[in-house]
Design an enzyme around this catalytic site. Sequence first.
Site, short mmCIF file in Angstrom:
data_model
loop_
_atom_site.label_atom_id
_atom_site.label_comp_id
_atom_site.label_asym_id
_atom_site.label_seq_id
_atom_site.Cartn_x
_atom_site.Cartn_y
_atom_site.Cartn_z
N LYS A 1 131.27 53.13 77.27
CA LYS A 1 130.45 52.97 78.53
C LYS A 1 132.60 53.63 79.12
O LYS A 1 133.29 53.52 78.37
CB LYS A 1 130.05 52.09 79.62
CG LYS A 1 130.53 51.68 80.71
CD LYS A 1 129.64 50.31 81.30
CE LYS A 1 130.06 50.26 82.29
NZ LYS A 1 129.85 49.18 82.82
N GLU B 1 118.80 34.88 85.82
CA GLU B 1 119.54 33.48 87.06
C GLU B 1 118.34 33.09 86.63
O GLU B 1 118.74 31.44 86.78
CB GLU B 1 118.76 34.34 88.25
CG GLU B 1 119.52 35.34 88.52
CD GLU B 1 119.29 37.17 87.78
OE1 GLU B 1 120.13 37.93 87.70
OE2 GLU B 1 118.37 37.45 86.89
N ARG C 1 116.18 35.68 92.66
CA ARG C 1 115.14 36.44 91.66
C ARG C 1 114.86 34.09 90.84
O ARG C 1 113.99 34.66 89.63
CB ARG C 1 116.28 37.52 90.56
CG ARG C 1 116.05 38.55 91.24
CD ARG C 1 116.97 39.11 90.29
NE ARG C 1 117.38 39.08 89.06
CZ ARG C 1 116.76 40.47 88.38
NH1 ARG C 1 116.40 41.42 88.52
NH2 ARG C 1 116.50 41.01 87.03
#
Length: 590
Positions: A247, A335, A363
């Site tokens: 990244k 979640e 969610r």
Amino acid sequence: MHKTILAQIDSPKALRRLKTGDLPDLALELRDFIIDIVSTKEGHLGASLGVVELTIAIHYIFDTPNDKLIWDVGHQAYGHKILTGRKSIFDTNRQLGGISGFPKRSESEYDAFGTGHSSTSISAILGMAIASGIKGDTERQHIAVIGDASIASGMAFEALNHLGSTKANVLVILNDNAIGIDPSVGALKKYLTNVKKGTAKEENIFECLNLNYTGPVDGHDLPLLLKELERLKSVKGPKLLHVITTKGKGLQSAEDDQVVYHAPGKFNKSTGELQAKTDTDQPAKYQDVFGHTLVELAEKNKKITGITPAMPTGSSLKYMMAKMPDRAFDVGIAEQHAVTLAAGMAAEGLMPFCTIYSTFLQRAYDQVIHDVALQNLPVIFCLDRAGIVGQDGATHHGVYDMAYLRCIPNLVIFAPMNETELRNIMYTAQLGLSHPIAIRYPRGQGVQVHWKSPFDRIEIGSSRELRKGSKIAILSIGHIGNTVAEVIEEFSNDQIGHYDMRFVKPLDKKNLYTIFENYEYVLSIEDGCKAGGFGSAVLEFANETAHANKLVIMGIDDLFLEHGTVQELHRLAKIDAASLKTRIKILLDS
């Protein structure tokens, strides 16, 4: 003048006309282009830099948009957007009226599926592959690019479980960089680390799920990527390519600090140095007030725990995780698990603070109802990024929470107008509540520079009269009350009253009754949807008590707000200072 390679690319068709030997130079140019724009316009940087070679390779080998490509979450799709005809308008990324920071179906035929929340790509691409099969198209390719943080989510595993039982022509590309926004967590991360080191146990988890597994391969080795993707084109059925990337690749500071450079704000494109903040004497961010206050409370109350689904930095749970690692938990992008984990802790007498962005609590809606509220377990939900969030746009605005939570029995809903109220409701909640509570607060700064005040208990369901009036009562909920306070200072008469209602549920009905009895007009204002929100609750109260006062509800209309600055979007939604002034003047003159 030498014409750059990127300047010649206005579509993947143009990309495919290049010689393979030109592609490494294109990768360098594409990285520079992304860095150049994001350094001045802001946005998500590290994720897109990490998949430059992969992006080029996918569009070079596959016949997009006929072949379907989905980017999970979409943080990493900037290179994809630039190569698919949006290079000339990429500087409008995340700006009002410009292109979205995430893939969006209405924006381009190359954006096969709208993303912005994680772990949806495999389900969607499998749905598309099944649709192709039903329509008799057996040659179309279907590709989903998903990160190692996202694939650990329950929804991704549900999709993998189904995918492995089909013959669908799907390629899942696992972009493994060991980090989402924050470093990836959990047992799957350890497994993937062992795979990379060659020390994994004999059985491969993806092969056990009946996927044709290849990897791990170097995601920055373009010739290797091209070779593998070309080979996989002819492999039928479900398959997974495990790609290792870095990244922030290509900008040293972004590689060195991957958390900060996920979305670094403005920075020097040559050095990577972040743009210095000019004024340090600013109010704190609500998230930091939450994070520091939680540590302060947890040091005295040993029952307090903290939980977040992959947002320790964004929510500032990182402070508790650093000081009390055995009582603060990052559970990854999960979640549903986070909410029910909190419910389990509450059932055993702990006091879990479950901090989660408003848009992501959507969610876990079933878990909020079934596992928390139905059992009346006193979980303390701290909903960061409530209201309009700005340039992340429609997928991230936290404007539905008051409406979707208000209908749930047992659940208390509170919105602080400032940092002191946030601290005090957190203090009140850990004293012991008989119900679960949701505390919603916006992204960004509060209004108090010196916010660390002594704690004070808040009576549940109580509001505050900030200014007494005679003709118009303005009822505000949460941070937007500060806009109200500023606006009414410009009106010198004593006709305007202002009430910080604080609780969406339970409403302060005693005070509301007095307000409706003593004012001609009542105006409610909220940074949430009008349908079913705070204003709707006030309207229901007026109906129940047979009050016929003129009630004006200011909130967000029944539409999806796009991206722009918070100020621009407040103006579009007509909940800004100017819109409020106009409403007040109309009522005063009536």
